[in-house]
Write an enzyme that holds these catalytic residues in place. Structure first.
Site, PDB file in Angstrom:
ATOM      1  N   ARG A  86      80.794  51.073  85.440  1.00  0.00           N
ATOM      2  CA  ARG A  86      81.878  51.906  84.907  1.00  0.00           C
ATOM      3  C   ARG A  86      81.518  52.453  83.525  1.00  0.00           C
ATOM      4  O   ARG A  86      81.941  53.533  83.139  1.00  0.00           O
ATOM      5  CB  ARG A  86      83.166  51.081  84.791  1.00  0.00           C
ATOM      6  CG  ARG A  86      83.702  50.591  86.113  1.00  0.00           C
ATOM      7  CD  ARG A  86      84.945  49.730  85.906  1.00  0.00           C
ATOM      8  NE  ARG A  86      85.225  48.920  87.084  1.00  0.00           N
ATOM      9  CZ  ARG A  86      86.265  48.114  87.218  1.00  0.00           C
ATOM     10  NH1 ARG A  86      87.138  48.025  86.235  1.00  0.00           N
ATOM     11  NH2 ARG A  86      86.442  47.411  88.311  1.00  0.00           N
ATOM     12  N   GLU A 157      88.721  58.077  93.682  1.00  0.00           N
ATOM     13  CA  GLU A 157      89.883  57.889  92.826  1.00  0.00           C
ATOM     14  C   GLU A 157      89.536  58.198  91.367  1.00  0.00           C
ATOM     15  O   GLU A 157      88.378  58.085  90.957  1.00  0.00           O
ATOM     16  CB  GLU A 157      90.389  56.444  92.909  1.00  0.00           C
ATOM     17  CG  GLU A 157      91.752  56.263  92.243  1.00  0.00           C
ATOM     18  CD  GLU A 157      92.074  54.811  91.910  1.00  0.00           C
ATOM     19  OE1 GLU A 157      91.204  54.118  91.359  1.00  0.00           O
ATOM     20  OE2 GLU A 157      93.201  54.388  92.195  1.00  0.00           O
TER      21      GLU A 157
END
Length: 454
Positions: A86, A157
């Site tokens: 991330r 997403e």
């Protein structure tokens, strides 16, 4: 060569990526089975889709998790990405993956997709032949989504606001907008080859007393930013807020205004879906209470008329859920949905009118910003506090809006900061609350409201 393709070749030249074959990936997407596309399942409208959460570092554990989910009759498989990926730290993710494989101990809190690579991961995705949703929380997801789509993952997403303001303190917001513009363009390009790649915004935000007007505005803006780049399938979402009536009203207003604003930019042909997250706040430590909360969330999702529900587990309060707990929630949610029928339609015209007016007022203020592009208007609106997310850790967020629950557990705005909530709506919000208390008592009420489900 287009500017986008030049950028893609630079991104995919990363040292952690094996040679990326653009032509082979396009042929794969073009011929991919329709069951891999969640947009195909949305279009069938047979039932509310059920999607859990989950990601393990090693290929073998992720494969085993999917076996549990399929046995539990899952509709959509998740792929939760690890924290190092991330943050675009693929080198550390690689080291931790090797340690996880060597010692059979999970050294990552998710699946390091970039390090596993698309050729390997695609074998898993095509084996199960279910739609997979990528959950990651990444402000700069350019490399990640390239590897995801090449792997057969056709739902992405996130967004520049929803994957930044709840998660990051310092990452530059203007860069996030530009990086996500890349994501939208890549998704739109691949969508021309087969079924649409579905984009999904992350509506829960901080999951802490966020008023529905702010949630809806951010959903609409991320939807518009996506549609204007050519995306044809988009999901707006929100999470259980603590009041059944407020959830139903939020769902109704979100659907109506998503269609309204999509039409405003000439995107009536885009498919807009509604996603409902089971409770995202602090969970009860008592597992039986957690089960009750999850079941109640499922009933509310049915009354909201959601197209997809994203589940939690009875182990949320104690750690990362096991695959057994995750599969149990999927099976229980499917059972609850199957036996639900004849639910009453609840309408609260006053709440819908107030919420609609608040959203229109904020959207108008964003559009009236003098900047020349939508993303710059949104950037300026966040910078100026026109959009203000309660409890966001990001330095650009004003955090001047204050919210509290009323006696019916609705989230109410008692301090609007710079957010242009119309005066009559603001007066209504405050009239629902008992504000004849000293500051300490109100702060204690807010703390209580945050832990309302515990």
């Amino acid at each position: 060569m287009s500017q986008l393709q030049e950028e893609r070749e630079i991104i995919l030249g990363n040292e952690n990526v094996d040679s990326f074959d653009f032509d082979e990936v396009r042929e794969f997407v073009k011929g991919a089975d329709e069951n891999l596309f969640i947009s195909h399942h949305f279009a069938k409208k047979e039932k509310m889709l059920v999607q859990p959460r989950g990601g393990f570092p090693t290929y073998e554990k992720q494969f085993a998790l999917y076996e549990f989910f399929v046995d539990a009759n899952v509709d959509v498989l998740p792929l939760t990405i690890d924290s190092n990926t991330r943050l675009n730290d693929y080198t550390t993710a690689k080291k931790m993956l090797r340690l996880s494989e060597a010692n059979e101990v999970d050294m990552l809190n998710g699946y390091p997709l970039v390090n596993h690579g698309y050729r390997n991961t695609r074998k898993m995705m095509t084996h199960f032949n279910h739609p997979v949703s990528l959950r990651h929380g990444t402000p700069d997801a350019r490399l990640l989504i390239e590897i995801a789509i090449a792997s057969g993952i056709f739902e992405i997403e996130g967004g520049p606001i929803t994957y930044l303001l709840p998660y990051s303190k310092n990452f530059p917001l203007d860069k996030a907008f530009l990086y996500w513009k890349y994501v939208e363009r890549v998704c739109a390009d691949y969508s021309t080859l087969n079924r649409p790649i579905n984009r999904e915004s992350f509506g829960p935000l901080t999951a802490t007393l966020v008023p529905p007007s702010i949630t809806i505005v951010i959903q609409l803006l991320e939807m518009l930013l996506s549609l204007e780049e050519g995306v044809k399938s988009f999901s707006v979402s929100f999470s259980q807020q603590g009041s059944m009536v407020q959830d139903i009203v939020t769902g109704t207003v979100t659907r109506k205004l998503a269609d309204h604003y999509a039409a405003q930019i000439g995107c009536e042909d885009a498919i807009i879906n509604l996603v409902y997250h089971q409770w995202m706040g602090a969970f009860p430590t008592n597992r039986d209470s957690a089960d009750q909360l999850i079941n109640m969330s499922t009933v509310i999702a049915s009354m909201v008329g959601a197209d997809k529900i994203i589940t939690k587990t009875r182990e949320e309060a104690v750690g990362i859920p096991t695959k057994e707990a995750n599969a149990k929630t999927v099976a229980n949610t499917q059972y609850t949905l199957r036996i639900l029928s004849g639910l009453p339609a609840i309408v609260d015209e006053q709440e819908e009118e107030i919420l609609t007016a608040e959203v229109h007022a904020i959207m108008e203020a964003v559009f009236n910003d003098p900047a020349d592009t939508l993303w710059r208007k949104v950037f300026n609106s966040i910078k100026n506090g026109i959009i203000d997310v309660p409890f966001s850790p990001h330095i650009i967020n004003h955090n001047k809006m204050i919210t509290i629950r009323d006696a019916q557990k609705n989230i109410r705005i008692i301090e609007r900061g710079n957010v242009p909530i119309p005066d009559r709506c603001y007066a209504y919000e405050k009239s629902c609350c008992d504000l004849n208390k000293d500051t300490t008592s109100i702060v204690n009420d807010i703390i209580r409201d945050i832990g309302i489900m515990q």
